[in-house]
Scaffold this motif. Structure first.
Motif, PDB file in Angstrom:
ATOM      1  N   LEU A   3       0.741  -1.114  -0.038  1.00 12.70           N
ATOM      2  CA  LEU A   3      -0.237  -0.027  -0.084  1.00 12.70           C
ATOM      3  C   LEU A   3       0.856   1.091   0.148  1.00 12.70           C
ATOM      4  CD1 LEU A   3      -2.766   1.141   0.226  1.00 12.70           C
ATOM      5  CD2 LEU A   3      -2.685   0.819   2.682  1.00 12.70           C
ATOM      6  N   VAL A   4       0.699   1.824  -1.061  1.00 11.91           N
ATOM      7  CA  VAL A   4       1.668   3.130  -1.254  1.00 11.91           C
ATOM      8  C   VAL A   4       0.699   4.504  -0.972  1.00 11.91           C
ATOM      9  CG1 VAL A   4       3.158   4.436  -2.569  1.00 11.91           C
ATOM     10  CG2 VAL A   4       3.104   2.120  -2.827  1.00 11.91           C
ATOM     11  N   GLY A   5       1.141   5.131  -0.085  1.00 16.07           N
ATOM     12  CA  GLY A   5       0.463   6.823   0.322  1.00 16.07           C
ATOM     13  C   GLY A   5      -0.665   6.266   1.230  1.00 16.07           C
ATOM     14  N   GLU A   6      -1.354   7.473   1.367  1.00 17.56           N
ATOM     15  CA  GLU A   6      -2.346   7.250   2.351  1.00 17.56           C
ATOM     16  C   GLU A   6      -3.834   7.529   2.194  1.00 17.56           C
ATOM     17  OE1 GLU A   6      -0.711   9.743   5.402  1.00 17.56           O
ATOM     18  OE2 GLU A   6       0.813   8.187   5.584  1.00 17.56           O
ATOM     19  N   ASP A   7      -4.185   7.168   0.615  1.00 11.40           N
ATOM     20  CA  ASP A   7      -5.787   7.153   0.020  1.00 11.40           C
ATOM     21  C   ASP A   7      -6.475   6.362   0.993  1.00 11.40           C
ATOM     22  OD1 ASP A   7      -7.328   7.835  -2.411  1.00 11.40           O
ATOM     23  OD2 ASP A   7      -7.383   5.538  -2.079  1.00 11.40           O
ATOM     24  N   SER A   8      -7.733   7.055   1.497  1.00  9.00           N
ATOM     25  CA  SER A   8      -8.240   6.528   2.502  1.00  9.00           C
ATOM     26  C   SER A   8      -9.155   5.391   1.863  1.00  9.00           C
ATOM     27  CB  SER A   8      -9.396   7.370   3.215  1.00  9.00           C
ATOM     28  OG  SER A   8      -9.929   8.027   2.151  1.00  9.00           O
ATOM     29  N   ALA A   9      -9.530   5.322   0.819  1.00 12.26           N
ATOM     30  CA  ALA A   9     -10.362   4.319   0.036  1.00 12.26           C
ATOM     31  C   ALA A   9      -9.468   3.081   0.113  1.00 12.26           C
ATOM     32  CB  ALA A   9     -10.854   4.671  -1.418  1.00 12.26           C
ATOM     33  N   SER A  10      -8.197   3.134  -0.305  1.00 12.10           N
ATOM     34  CA  SER A  10      -7.243   2.160  -0.624  1.00 12.10           C
ATOM     35  C   SER A  10      -7.033   1.497   0.738  1.00 12.10           C
ATOM     36  CB  SER A  10      -5.857   2.467  -1.282  1.00 12.10           C
ATOM     37  OG  SER A  10      -6.053   3.005  -2.662  1.00 12.10           O
ATOM     38  N   GLN A  11      -6.808   2.453   1.873  1.00 14.59           N
ATOM     39  CA  GLN A  11      -6.934   1.744   3.261  1.00 14.59           C
ATOM     40  C   GLN A  11      -7.739   0.743   3.421  1.00 14.59           C
ATOM     41  OE1 GLN A  11      -5.907   5.230   5.177  1.00 14.59           O
ATOM     42  NE2 GLN A  11      -3.855   4.894   5.432  1.00 14.59           N
ATOM     43  N   VAL A  12      -9.048   1.254   3.236  1.00 15.21           N
ATOM     44  CA  VAL A  12     -10.285   0.416   3.208  1.00 15.21           C
ATOM     45  C   VAL A  12     -10.233  -0.947   2.574  1.00 15.21           C
ATOM     46  CG1 VAL A  12     -12.977   0.313   3.399  1.00 15.21           C
ATOM     47  CG2 VAL A  12     -11.904   2.526   4.069  1.00 15.21           C
ATOM     48  N   TYR A  13     -10.015  -0.831   1.488  1.00 18.30           N
ATOM     49  CA  TYR A  13      -9.839  -2.017   0.567  1.00 18.30           C
ATOM     50  C   TYR A  13      -8.995  -2.966   1.197  1.00 18.30           C
ATOM     51  CZ  TYR A  13     -12.571   0.566  -2.991  1.00 18.30           C
ATOM     52  OH  TYR A  13     -13.370   1.316  -3.582  1.00 18.30           O
ATOM     53  N   VAL A  14      -7.942  -2.355   1.492  1.00 16.39           N
ATOM     54  CA  VAL A  14      -6.689  -3.181   1.810  1.00 16.39           C
ATOM     55  C   VAL A  14      -7.225  -4.146   3.353  1.00 16.39           C
ATOM     56  CG1 VAL A  14      -4.343  -3.583   2.823  1.00 16.39           C
ATOM     57  CG2 VAL A  14      -4.769  -2.389   0.561  1.00 16.39           C
ATOM     58  N   LYS A  15      -7.656  -3.147   3.987  1.00 17.04           N
ATOM     59  CA  LYS A  15      -8.063  -3.911   5.400  1.00 17.04           C
ATOM     60  C   LYS A  15      -9.209  -5.047   4.960  1.00 17.04           C
ATOM     61  CE  LYS A  15      -9.977  -1.916   9.330  1.00 17.04           C
ATOM     62  NZ  LYS A  15     -10.813  -0.682   9.850  1.00 17.04           N
ATOM     63  N   ASN A  16     -10.097  -4.655   4.174  1.00 14.69           N
ATOM     64  CA  ASN A  16     -10.974  -5.583   3.859  1.00 14.69           C
ATOM     65  C   ASN A  16     -10.456  -6.949   3.554  1.00 14.69           C
ATOM     66  OD1 ASN A  16     -13.120  -4.282   4.561  1.00 14.69           O
ATOM     67  ND2 ASN A  16     -13.754  -3.413   2.694  1.00 14.69           N
ATOM     68  N   LYS A  17      -9.228  -6.718   2.603  1.00 16.99           N
ATOM     69  CA  LYS A  17      -8.659  -7.908   1.876  1.00 16.99           C
ATOM     70  C   LYS A  17      -7.935  -8.854   3.027  1.00 16.99           C
ATOM     71  CE  LYS A  17      -8.428  -5.642  -2.376  1.00 16.99           C
ATOM     72  NZ  LYS A  17      -7.624  -4.734  -3.310  1.00 16.99           N
ATOM     73  N   MET A  18      -7.103  -8.084   4.134  1.00 10.64           N
ATOM     74  CA  MET A  18      -6.678  -8.640   5.177  1.00 10.64           C
ATOM     75  C   MET A  18      -7.742  -9.328   5.903  1.00 10.64           C
ATOM     76  SD  MET A  18      -3.476  -7.617   4.804  1.00 10.64           S
ATOM     77  CE  MET A  18      -3.262  -7.665   3.096  1.00 10.64           C
ATOM     78  N   LYS A  19      -8.648  -8.749   6.100  1.00 10.31           N
ATOM     79  CA  LYS A  19      -9.761  -9.571   6.892  1.00 10.31           C
ATOM     80  C   LYS A  19     -10.444 -10.862   6.143  1.00 10.31           C
ATOM     81  CE  LYS A  19     -14.190  -9.048   9.280  1.00 10.31           C
ATOM     82  NZ  LYS A  19     -14.731 -10.179   8.652  1.00 10.31           N
ATOM     83  N   ALA A  20     -10.652 -10.740   5.024  1.00 18.86           N
ATOM     84  CA  ALA A  20     -11.150 -11.850   4.475  1.00 18.86           C
ATOM     85  C   ALA A  20     -10.100 -13.061   4.421  1.00 18.86           C
ATOM     86  CB  ALA A  20     -11.267 -11.515   2.967  1.00 18.86           C
ATOM     87  N   ALA A  21      -8.821 -12.490   4.205  1.00 17.42           N
ATOM     88  CA  ALA A  21      -7.530 -13.518   4.227  1.00 17.42           C
ATOM     89  C   ALA A  21      -7.542 -14.328   5.569  1.00 17.42           C
ATOM     90  CB  ALA A  21      -6.239 -12.904   4.132  1.00 17.42           C
ATOM     91  N   ASN A  22      -7.669 -13.587   6.616  1.00 13.74           N
ATOM     92  CA  ASN A  22      -7.950 -14.076   8.084  1.00 13.74           C
ATOM     93  C   ASN A  22      -9.116 -15.176   8.274  1.00 13.74           C
ATOM     94  OD1 ASN A  22      -6.782 -14.125  10.931  1.00 13.74           O
ATOM     95  ND2 ASN A  22      -8.897 -13.068  11.247  1.00 13.74           N
ATOM     96  N   ASP A  23     -10.251 -14.651   7.669  1.00 15.69           N
ATOM     97  CA  ASP A  23     -11.271 -15.739   7.610  1.00 15.69           C
ATOM     98  C   ASP A  23     -11.422 -16.969   7.069  1.00 15.69           C
ATOM     99  OD1 ASP A  23     -12.765 -13.385   8.809  1.00 15.69           O
ATOM    100  OD2 ASP A  23     -13.899 -12.861   6.900  1.00 15.69           O
ATOM    101  N   VAL A  24     -10.372 -16.899   5.935  1.00 17.17           N
ATOM    102  CA  VAL A  24     -10.099 -18.272   5.196  1.00 17.17           C
ATOM    103  C   VAL A  24      -9.120 -19.075   5.478  1.00 17.17           C
ATOM    104  CG1 VAL A  24     -11.639 -17.488   3.188  1.00 17.17           C
ATOM    105  CG2 VAL A  24      -9.235 -17.197   3.192  1.00 17.17           C
ATOM    106  N   GLY A  25      -8.119 -18.385   6.539  1.00 15.00           N
ATOM    107  CA  GLY A  25      -7.053 -19.114   7.095  1.00 15.00           C
ATOM    108  C   GLY A  25      -5.697 -18.839   5.929  1.00 15.00           C
ATOM    109  N   ILE A  26      -5.588 -17.641   5.350  1.00 18.35           N
ATOM    110  CA  ILE A  26      -4.648 -17.291   4.562  1.00 18.35           C
ATOM    111  C   ILE A  26      -4.014 -16.299   5.307  1.00 18.35           C
ATOM    112  CG2 ILE A  26      -3.773 -15.868   2.610  1.00 18.35           C
ATOM    113  CD1 ILE A  26      -6.106 -17.091   0.997  1.00 18.35           C
ATOM    114  N   LYS A  27      -2.531 -16.482   5.530  1.00 22.31           N
ATOM    115  CA  LYS A  27      -1.720 -15.548   6.264  1.00 22.31           C
ATOM    116  C   LYS A  27      -1.482 -14.117   5.342  1.00 22.31           C
ATOM    117  CE  LYS A  27       1.930 -16.265   9.055  1.00 22.31           C
ATOM    118  NZ  LYS A  27       3.161 -16.422   9.230  1.00 22.31           N
ATOM    119  N   SER A  28      -1.644 -13.080   6.037  1.00 16.49           N
ATOM    120  CA  SER A  28      -1.228 -11.809   5.164  1.00 16.49           C
ATOM    121  C   SER A  28      -0.803 -10.737   5.958  1.00 16.49           C
ATOM    122  CB  SER A  28      -2.923 -11.234   4.938  1.00 16.49           C
ATOM    123  OG  SER A  28      -3.512 -10.581   5.843  1.00 16.49           O
TER     124      SER A  28
END
Ligand code: NAD
Length: 307
Positions: free
Chosen positions: A40-65
């Protein structure tokens, strides 16, 4: 009135399946959990939300992120070096560079630095090229999510007419490739006849093409672009667009798609809502791609060890 395509529900179901599959695979093959690294480059707030959602989904399915946060002043060369290190790192299976990147960095160039095997976004030119040749490849997540929704709802595609509105390299074009893919080729073909519309398609032509379509897929980012008088009764309407607007009624901001949902649903046969349609599927398909990458890489590593 149209049946609502529930992307949220489908994505939850797929995540449960994935979680089981990953657990089973790890036990059977005696391997570590798949690993996804986001940059994640920079502090774009939408990008931060997207990445956070991806990390959460990874955690849900047992993918380390892991997320690597980089300042927006980082040079293109430094970013390239970081990606190259991740390409060579055997503990990483999937690399995702969150777009958009700052203006001084060429995002096409960066997407092509990510190795084809770890390109879980499917934005590398080789992977996109393979898709256009109907070869097995890492398909970009949003197009893959759209395809999955069509499959889950048993929407007939063979010989049907599909209109794709929006021709971006990461969304519209790969969606068109999937829709018109040949069922006799390597990829699971959908065999539609496709019409691609874009910003220079005259509005009256857009209407005419849409009215002929059995399936309409819109990925533009213009609220209410698709209205009820543009829909063939019973057609399937998939809305990829996401725009944040201010809602006069609630005095709050909200997300809307490209389709005039309330009116189009009176004519269409099936329709995706925004939010809760394509969005959750995109994140879910990223998990699927990461698992696919992990399986392929684990196999390659084993083969190398045997040699
Ligand atoms: P983009 O800006 O790269 O492409 C937009 C496309 O729309 C262009 O090809 C352009 O020619 C076309 N267009 C513009 N005005 C038009 C008009 N009046 N008529 C017909 N076509 C027109 O955008 P993108 O990255 O492809 O994303 C499109 C939309 O999808 C955005 O709203 C984005 O936020 C959303 N999106 C959603 C997801 C998801 O997971 N749901 C994922 C990616 C993008």
């Amino acid at each position: 009135e149209a049946k609502i395509i529930d992307g949220k529900k489908i994505s939850e179901e797929i995540k449960i399946e994935l979680r089981e599959q990953i657990k089973e695979w790890m036990q059977q093959e005696n391997v570590r959990a798949p690993q996804l690294t986001c940059i994640l480059v920079g502090e774009d707030s939408a990008s931060q939300v997207y990445v956070k959602n991806k990390m959460k989904a990874a955690n849900d399915v047992g993918i380390k992120s892991e997320t690597i946060n980089l300042p927006k002043t980082i040079s293109e060369d430094e970013l390239i070096q970081i990606i190259e290190r991740l390409n060579d790192d055997n503990s990483v299976d999937g690399i995702l560079v969150q777009l958009p990147l700052p203006d001084h960095i060429d995002d096409k160039k960066i997407c092509n630095i990510v190795s084809c095997e770890k390109d879980v976004d499917g934005f590398n030119s080789t992977n996109l090229g393979r898709l256009s040749q109907d070869l097995n490849t890492m398909v970009p997540c949003t197009p893959l999510g759209v395809q999955e929704l069509l499959k889950k709802y048993d929407i007939e595609t063979f010989g049907k007419t599909a209109v794709v509105v929006g021709r971006s390299a990461h969304v519209g074009k790969p969606i068109q490739s999937l829709l018109q893919s040949d069922g006799r080729h390597e990829i699971s073909g959908m065999d539609c006849t496709t019409i691609m519309c874009h910003r220079f398609t005259p509005p009256e032509k857009l209407k005419k093409f849409c009215r002929e379509a059995d399936i309409i897929i819109v990925a533009v980012g213009k609220p209410n672009l698709i209205r009820e008088d543009m829909i063939k009764p019973g057609a399937c309407v998939i809305d990829v667009g996401i725009t944040r607007i201010y809602d006069e009624e609630t005095k709050k901001s909200k997300l809307v798609g490209d389709v005039d949902f309330e009116n189009v649903k009176k004519v269409a046969g099936l329709i995706t809502p925004v939010p809760g349609g394509v969005g959750p599927m995109t994140v879910c398909m990223l998990m699927k791609n990461t698992f696919t990458a992990a399986k392929r890489l684990a196999k390659l590593r084993k083969e190398k060890l045997i040699k």
